[in-house]
Design a protein around this motif. Structure first.
Motif, mmCIF file in Angstrom:
data_model
loop_
_atom_site.group_PDB
_atom_site.id
_atom_site.type_symbol
_atom_site.label_atom_id
_atom_site.label_comp_id
_atom_site.label_asym_id
_atom_site.label_seq_id
_atom_site.Cartn_x
_atom_site.Cartn_y
_atom_site.Cartn_z
ATOM 1 N N PHE A 34 0.925 -1.313 0.007
ATOM 2 C CA PHE A 34 -0.069 -0.070 0.005
ATOM 3 C C PHE A 34 0.900 1.306 0.000
ATOM 4 C CE2 PHE A 34 -3.845 -2.170 1.531
ATOM 5 C CZ PHE A 34 -3.089 -3.541 1.850
ATOM 6 N N TYR A 36 0.378 5.054 1.507
ATOM 7 C CA TYR A 36 -0.742 6.093 2.229
ATOM 8 C C TYR A 36 -0.170 7.552 2.140
ATOM 9 C CZ TYR A 36 -3.693 2.425 4.303
ATOM 10 O OH TYR A 36 -4.561 1.558 4.414
ATOM 11 N N ASN A 41 -1.153 17.471 9.983
ATOM 12 C CA ASN A 41 -1.982 17.346 10.881
ATOM 13 C C ASN A 41 -3.224 16.654 10.554
ATOM 14 O OD1 ASN A 41 -0.474 19.192 12.759
ATOM 15 N ND2 ASN A 41 -1.263 20.753 11.659
ATOM 16 N N GLN A 42 -3.213 15.585 9.910
ATOM 17 C CA GLN A 42 -4.223 14.885 9.473
ATOM 18 C C GLN A 42 -3.700 13.241 9.491
ATOM 19 O OE1 GLN A 42 -6.366 15.696 5.649
ATOM 20 N NE2 GLN A 42 -6.074 17.833 5.997
ATOM 21 N N GLY A 43 -4.772 12.164 9.573
ATOM 22 C CA GLY A 43 -4.688 10.747 9.478
ATOM 23 C C GLY A 43 -4.224 10.631 8.125
ATOM 24 N N LEU A 44 -4.098 9.113 7.933
ATOM 25 C CA LEU A 44 -3.605 8.766 6.820
ATOM 26 C C LEU A 44 -4.597 8.353 5.586
ATOM 27 C CD1 LEU A 44 -1.493 5.947 8.498
ATOM 28 C CD2 LEU A 44 -0.601 7.962 7.192
ATOM 29 N N LYS A 49 -3.051 0.501 -3.697
ATOM 30 C CA LYS A 49 -2.873 -0.919 -3.194
ATOM 31 C C LYS A 49 -2.584 -1.815 -4.182
ATOM 32 C CE LYS A 49 -7.613 -1.947 -2.383
ATOM 33 N NZ LYS A 49 -8.526 -2.099 -1.370
ATOM 34 N N ASN A 99 -2.729 -6.521 9.795
ATOM 35 C CA ASN A 99 -2.366 -5.267 10.217
ATOM 36 C C ASN A 99 -1.175 -4.748 9.402
ATOM 37 O OD1 ASN A 99 -0.954 -7.333 12.188
ATOM 38 N ND2 ASN A 99 0.491 -5.811 11.869
ATOM 39 N N LEU A 100 -1.176 -3.409 9.368
ATOM 40 C CA LEU A 100 -0.265 -2.895 8.454
ATOM 41 C C LEU A 100 1.207 -2.741 9.093
ATOM 42 C CD1 LEU A 100 -2.762 -0.162 7.020
ATOM 43 C CD2 LEU A 100 -1.413 -1.615 5.486
ATOM 44 N N PHE A 102 4.382 -0.208 8.511
ATOM 45 C CA PHE A 102 4.675 1.071 7.496
ATOM 46 C C PHE A 102 6.230 1.147 7.565
ATOM 47 C CE2 PHE A 102 0.705 3.065 7.204
ATOM 48 C CZ PHE A 102 -0.262 2.677 7.849
ATOM 49 N N TYR B 35 -2.678 2.452 16.232
ATOM 50 C CA TYR B 35 -1.155 2.774 15.836
ATOM 51 C C TYR B 35 -0.782 3.818 16.639
ATOM 52 C CZ TYR B 35 -2.035 -0.411 11.738
ATOM 53 O OH TYR B 35 -2.213 -1.567 10.875
ATOM 54 N N GLN B 37 2.057 6.882 16.118
ATOM 55 C CA GLN B 37 2.920 7.497 15.258
ATOM 56 C C GLN B 37 3.742 8.435 15.991
ATOM 57 O OE1 GLN B 37 1.321 9.613 11.815
ATOM 58 N NE2 GLN B 37 2.954 9.543 10.895
ATOM 59 N N PRO B 43 3.735 4.949 11.425
ATOM 60 C CA PRO B 43 2.949 4.508 12.461
ATOM 61 C C PRO B 43 3.417 2.839 12.720
ATOM 62 C CG PRO B 43 1.739 5.273 10.641
ATOM 63 C CD PRO B 43 2.820 5.537 10.021
ATOM 64 N N PHE B 45 2.054 -0.533 14.692
ATOM 65 C CA PHE B 45 1.118 -1.264 15.111
ATOM 66 C C PHE B 45 1.044 -1.458 16.816
ATOM 67 C CE2 PHE B 45 -2.349 -4.211 14.979
ATOM 68 C CZ PHE B 45 -2.048 -5.290 15.680
ATOM 69 N N GLN B 48 -4.586 -4.998 17.769
ATOM 70 C CA GLN B 48 -6.094 -4.845 16.861
ATOM 71 C C GLN B 48 -7.182 -5.704 17.581
ATOM 72 O OE1 GLN B 48 -6.598 -7.859 13.274
ATOM 73 N NE2 GLN B 48 -6.225 -5.956 12.312
ATOM 74 N N LEU B 88 1.252 10.627 17.857
ATOM 75 C CA LEU B 88 0.047 10.872 17.113
ATOM 76 C C LEU B 88 -0.617 9.473 17.332
ATOM 77 C CD1 LEU B 88 -2.351 12.533 15.451
ATOM 78 C CD2 LEU B 88 -0.991 11.774 13.569
ATOM 79 N N LEU B 90 -3.275 6.763 16.093
ATOM 80 C CA LEU B 90 -4.475 6.518 15.164
ATOM 81 C C LEU B 90 -5.258 5.381 15.272
ATOM 82 C CD1 LEU B 90 -1.771 7.376 12.224
ATOM 83 C CD2 LEU B 90 -3.728 8.777 12.491
ATOM 84 N N SER B 94 -11.831 -1.576 9.951
ATOM 85 C CA SER B 94 -11.749 -2.397 8.715
ATOM 86 C C SER B 94 -12.923 -3.160 8.550
ATOM 87 C CB SER B 94 -10.347 -3.453 8.747
ATOM 88 O OG SER B 94 -9.414 -2.414 9.041
ATOM 89 N N LYS B 100 -8.547 -3.822 3.585
ATOM 90 C CA LYS B 100 -9.124 -2.414 3.724
ATOM 91 C C LYS B 100 -8.902 -1.865 5.088
ATOM 92 C CE LYS B 100 -11.983 -1.967 -0.076
ATOM 93 N NZ LYS B 100 -13.638 -1.830 -0.451
ATOM 94 N N ALA B 101 -8.552 -0.547 5.282
ATOM 95 C CA ALA B 101 -8.418 0.185 6.754
ATOM 96 C C ALA B 101 -8.781 1.709 6.251
ATOM 97 C CB ALA B 101 -7.143 -0.180 7.014
ATOM 98 N N PHE B 103 -8.591 5.411 8.055
ATOM 99 C CA PHE B 103 -7.937 5.802 9.496
ATOM 100 C C PHE B 103 -8.688 7.086 9.845
ATOM 101 C CE2 PHE B 103 -4.021 3.918 10.233
ATOM 102 C CZ PHE B 103 -3.795 2.788 9.106
ATOM 103 N N GLY B 104 -8.671 7.323 11.408
ATOM 104 C CA GLY B 104 -9.144 8.454 11.758
ATOM 105 C C GLY B 104 -8.275 9.475 11.530
ATOM 106 N N GLN B 105 -8.450 10.671 12.246
ATOM 107 C CA GLN B 105 -7.473 11.923 11.960
ATOM 108 C C GLN B 105 -6.498 11.838 13.283
ATOM 109 O OE1 GLN B 105 -8.236 13.141 8.932
ATOM 110 N NE2 GLN B 105 -9.151 15.212 9.642
#
Lengths: 112, 112
Positions: A34, A36, A41-44, A49, A99-100, A102, B35, B37, B43, B45, B48, B88, B90, B94, B100-101, B103-105
């Motif tokens: 993937f 992203y 100041n934002q999420g992902l 993908k 789970n991802l 990164f 996650y 970050q 980020p 993990f 989950q 941060l 996160l 999913s 598929k995931a 993300f929130g802010q």
């Protein structure tokens, strides 16, 4: 063990120039990859993908990436960048558990 | 708009305190992942949950714990906060469809 390596921490590029953000992975099992994007100041947000099928995947905003199994790479490219592409880009992988994992990220700065 | 909401957006805590971060997932998404970050990093993990049961854990100590509720909300709890917990956080929800995931802010936690 799996790992994702982003070779460049920062990439400055002039507006309308092409860009490539590099990503290499290491995994002993099948891997799904993937990209992203994270704006300040934002999420992902998912950019694109690769799960299966065509090794060339595209996003709606002109980015593309190619899964290269022999080189264990999944580099992100765009032929002509815009100021609005300035952001942090993360390459990520899923293997086994859903789970991802990164990379450390590449900060793309587009210069006017 | 990912449909994933995190609260609060920012938080300042003192070393040794406890904190609870909250996430509201998309309806129907049975999996939630958390996650961490850190500044300038990708980020990492934490853990989950699937249908209210822990379904995987990263390399984080037991003072990081979580809960998932039937209404698709979840919590991340951190006890005995340390300065290095500043990051941060996160949340990603999913669906049962693999790969598929959303993300929130994120919640920006600062430990002083």
């Amino acid at each position: 063990a799996q790992s994702v390596t982003q070779l460049d921490s920062q990439v400055p590029v002039f507006e309308e120039a092409p860009v490539e953000l590099r990503c290499n992975y290491s995994s002993s099992v099948s891997v799904y990859l993937f990209w992203y994007v994270q704006y300040p100041n934002q999420g992902l947000q998912l950019l694109l993908k690769y799960l299966s099928g065509s090794t060339l995947v595209e996003s709606i905003n002109g980015f593309e990436a190619e899964f290269n199994k022999s080189q264990t790479s999944f580099h992100l490219r765009k032929p002509s960048v815009h100021i609005s592409d300035t952001a942090e880009y993360f390459c990520a992988a899923i293997t086994g558990a859903n789970n991802l994992f990164f990379g450390t990220g590449t900060r793309l700065t587009v210069i006017p | 708009e990912t449909g994933v909401t995190q609260s609060p957006t920012h938080l300042i805590k003192t070393r040794g305190q406890q904190v609870t971060l909250r996430c509201s997932s998309q309806s129907g998404h049975n999996t939630v992942s958390w996650y961490q970050q850190a500044l300038g990093q990708g980020p990492q993990f934490i853990f989950q949950y699937y249908r209210e049961e822990e379904n995987g854990r990263g390399n984080f100590p037991p003072r990081f714990s979580g809960l998932q509720f039937p209404n698709y909300s979840s919590e991340l709890n951190v006890n005995a906060l340390e300065l290095d917990d500043s990051a941060l956080y996160l949340c990603a929800s999913s669906p049962d469809e693999w790969g598929k995931a959303f993300f929130g802010q994120g919640t920006r936690l600062t430990v002083v």
